[in-house]
Write an enzyme that holds these catalytic residues in place. Structure first.
Site, PDB file in Angstrom:
ATOM      1  CE  LYS A   1      -1.906   3.040   1.914  1.00 56.72           C
ATOM      2  NZ  LYS A   1      -1.679   4.666   1.447  1.00 56.72           N
TER       3      LYS A   1
ATOM      4  CD  GLU B   1      12.042   4.227   9.437  1.00 59.18           C
ATOM      5  OE1 GLU B   1      12.033   5.149  10.187  1.00 59.18           O
ATOM      6  OE2 GLU B   1      11.937   4.192   7.962  1.00 59.18           O
TER       7      GLU B   1
ATOM      8  CB  CYS C   1      12.405   8.995   9.378  1.00 55.90           C
ATOM      9  SG  CYS C   1      13.180   7.937   8.377  1.00 55.90           S
TER      10      CYS C   1
ATOM     11  CD  GLU D   1       9.829  12.977  11.848  1.00 55.17           C
ATOM     12  OE1 GLU D   1       8.683  12.589  11.931  1.00 55.17           O
ATOM     13  OE2 GLU D   1      10.764  12.377  11.615  1.00 55.17           O
TER      14      GLU D   1
HETATM   15  P1  ADP Z   1       3.101  10.597   5.641  1.00 47.91           P
HETATM   16  O1  ADP Z   1       1.815  10.766   4.705  1.00 47.91           O
HETATM   17  O2  ADP Z   1       3.525  12.061   6.348  1.00 47.91           O
HETATM   18  O3  ADP Z   1       4.378  10.030   5.338  1.00 47.91           O
HETATM   19  P2  ADP Z   1       1.712   8.903   7.256  1.00 47.91           P
HETATM   20  O4  ADP Z   1       2.417   8.139   8.367  1.00 47.91           O
HETATM   21  O5  ADP Z   1       0.508   9.422   7.328  1.00 47.91           O
HETATM   22  O6  ADP Z   1       2.758   9.933   6.957  1.00 47.91           O
HETATM   23  O7  ADP Z   1       1.616   7.798   5.844  1.00 47.91           O
HETATM   24  C1  ADP Z   1       2.414   6.859   5.736  1.00 47.91           C
HETATM   25  C2  ADP Z   1       1.704   5.697   5.218  1.00 47.91           C
HETATM   26  O8  ADP Z   1       0.535   5.236   6.012  1.00 47.91           O
HETATM   27  C3  ADP Z   1       0.776   6.165   3.778  1.00 47.91           C
HETATM   28  O9  ADP Z   1       0.925   5.346   2.804  1.00 47.91           O
HETATM   29  C4  ADP Z   1      -0.517   6.358   4.340  1.00 47.91           C
HETATM   30  O10 ADP Z   1      -1.546   6.348   3.356  1.00 47.91           O
HETATM   31  C5  ADP Z   1      -0.587   5.274   5.429  1.00 47.91           C
HETATM   32  N1  ADP Z   1      -1.649   5.410   6.306  1.00 47.91           N
HETATM   33  C6  ADP Z   1      -2.387   6.767   6.785  1.00 47.91           C
HETATM   34  N2  ADP Z   1      -3.104   6.237   7.794  1.00 47.91           N
HETATM   35  C7  ADP Z   1      -3.247   5.143   7.913  1.00 47.91           C
HETATM   36  C8  ADP Z   1      -4.317   4.236   8.561  1.00 47.91           C
HETATM   37  N3  ADP Z   1      -5.112   4.564   9.565  1.00 47.91           N
HETATM   38  N4  ADP Z   1      -3.961   2.784   8.457  1.00 47.91           N
HETATM   39  C9  ADP Z   1      -3.089   2.387   7.489  1.00 47.91           C
HETATM   40  N5  ADP Z   1      -2.233   3.243   6.814  1.00 47.91           N
HETATM   41  C10 ADP Z   1      -2.300   4.513   6.862  1.00 47.91           C
END
Ligand code: ADP
Length: 470
Positions: free
Chosen positions: A169, A244, A278, A378
């Site tokens: 994903k 991570e 990060c 951050e």
């Molecule tokens: P950023 O977008 O700032 O890198 P995120 O941690 O929000 O940080 O997103 C990292 C990944 O996690 C993306 O692929 C995002 O779509 C996914 N993500 C966001 N919310 C969820 C959730 N509730 N469950 C699973 N994956 C998620």
């Protein structure tokens, strides 16, 4: 006509997603829309998991040699598409062209895992028990927008090496990069269902994968806030998780450091990936006695890190990935000033000559104390804080006074002394004078995550020990 990406990759084929939402993709250099992606939904996520589940018995039974052969084909296929991947990264993410590591590491992720696999033993003898390391099952790999291509390839290589099948994903904001990578991975000709890619929203597709009863493991890279949500989503089915997450990494400059080298090293660590990393070394710890000298050298060397068009080979810092990210960085710069920190270089607003896009001014703050928001949270942009310390113990205390513990950097002309300090730091990786080892475990102490990636530690994260006793 704008580019429309309207497929997901399920069971060895590119198919139109069941999901119908169209999501805009931006070029952060101009701030303009460059295309759209049709997002997958839960139905697509479930189809991808079902395909991975069907492919699992055969893939998990493959030999080490067969897996190495598959990783080699993947490496060759991704290397052949390097230009497309670079173009996608430049256009959609705005990473400076001079950061060739973004594409190189995407290719070497496979080579590194081949090297790891070659000397890895999947069975160990412990007394009368034969311990077999079995693949954990279907793995969900959830990746962020900052280095989407690398994270996809690194997590994929590790999971496949372990004998897992995968559902990836990627970030919904990185669909152009994912498209280039997916084409390459498809060309490697893996068995159907071993690899599935569903680009969709985190709270729909990401959530469906991290709750799915047929998914045994989640490997996630992203923010600490989202990592906590994923952990809670994964708890009902007791998934194995590798998280991570974020960091607020210290660069500890010891009083014996060669300042010319240390300042360059600290700025490189701080401005990695335009500050959207990060591992960025965003807290620079400087001995009180050398502060003025440090600031003089740093002010001069900030000129070596210009913000600009990512296609210009002189550019060190590209635009922020999105308007939201631009606003976030501006907010933190304002908070730094409000909290009493002093701007030495940079500041709020846009750099001269860059009126469009999401460019920020590379900023260096002095007079920062470790309790200020800019030292604790951050920022994910090119904003660095200089914090002074009295002696070694004080430096270690400040370095460890953080919710995070992902990375740390130490600069000294005495490697043994630097190592003594490194051994006291709460960080998953400590780099002395720029030292680096890609196969060493990567991950964080404290709220920087759970588990480790890369090399044998990463591989073991996708394996379950089974003791067979006679
Ligand atoms: P950023 O977008 O700032 O890198 P995120 O941690 O929000 O940080 O997103 C990292 C990944 O996690 C993306 O692929 C995002 O779509 C996914 N993500 C966001 N919310 C969820 C959730 N509730 N469950 C699973 N994956 C998620």
């Amino acid at each position: 006509m704008q580019n429309l990406i309207n497929h997901v990759y399920i069971d060895g084929e590119f198919v139109t997603p069941h999901g119908t939402e169209l999501f805009d993709l931006f070029n952060p250099t101009t701030g303009k829309v460059i295309g759209q992606v049709q997002l997958a939904d839960e139905v697509d996520a479930n189809a991808a998991v079902a395909a991975a589940k069907r492919a699992l018995p055969a893939w998990s039974a493959t030999s080490k040699e067969e897996r190495i052969d598959a990783l080699r084909r993947l490496q060759i296929a991704v290397a052949a598409r390097s230009e497309d991947i670079l173009e996608a990264i430049l256009t959609e993410y705005g990473a400076p062209r001079r950061n060739t590591y973004m594409v190189d590491s995407t290719v070497t992720a496979f080579a590194d895992m081949i090297e790891t696999l070659e000397s890895f033993d999947f069975t160990r003898q412990i007394g009368r028990a034969t311990v077999e390391l079995a693949p954990v099952g279907v793995a969900g790999l959830i990746t962020p927008w900052n280095s989407d291509a690398f994270f996809i390839c690194d997590k994929l290589a590790t999971a496949l090496a372990a004998g897992c099948t995968v559902v990836i994903k990627p970030s919904e904001m990185s669909a152009t990069q994912t498209h280039a990578i997916a084409q390459a991975l498809h060309e490697a000709g893996l068995p159907k269902g071993v690899l599935n890619i569903v680009t969709g929203r985190g709270d729909t597709v990401g959530s469906a994968i991290s709750r799915h009863p047929e998914v045994a493991k989640i490997s996630f890279t992203g923010s600490t806030a989202t990592g906590k949500i994923i952990l809670s989503q994964a708890v009902d089915t007791l998934k194995r998780v590798t998280l991570e997450l974020g960091g607020k990494s210290p660069s500890v400059i010891l009083d014996d450091a060669d300042l010319q080298q240390a300042v360059t090293g600290a700025l490189m660590a701080g401005f990695a990936n335009s500050g959207q990393a990060c591992v960025a070394g965003t807290r620079i710890l400087v001995p009180e006695s050398r502060l003025e000298e440090f600031l003089a050298v740093a002010t001069e060397k900030m000129g070596d890190f210009p913000a600009g068009d990512p296609r210009d080979p002189g550019t060190a810092i590209g635009p922020m990935v999105s308007e939201q990210q631009w606003n976030r960085v501006q907010d933190y710069i304002r908070r730094g000033v409000d909290d009493g920190a002093r701007i030495v270089v940079g500041g709020p607003g846009r750099p001269d000559g860059l009126p469009e896009g999401y460019f920020v001014r590379p900023t260096l703050f002095a007079d920062v104390t470790n309790d200020m928001a800019i030292a604790r949270e951050e920022i994910f942009g090119p904003v660095l804080s200089v914090i002074t310390y009295r002696d070694e113990d004080h430096a270690v205390e400040i370095a460890n006074d953080s919710a995070y513990g992902l990375h740390a950097y130490v600069f000294s002309s005495d490697p043994e002394r630097a190592h003594r300090i490194a051994s006291r730091l709460e960080a998953g990786r400590v780099s002395i004078n720029g030292g680096y080892e890609p196969l060493s475990p990567f991950g964080g102490f404290k709220q920087s995550g759970i588990g480790r990636e890369y090399g044998t530690f990463g591989l073991e994260g996708f394996l379950e020990p089974r003791s067979v006793m006679v």
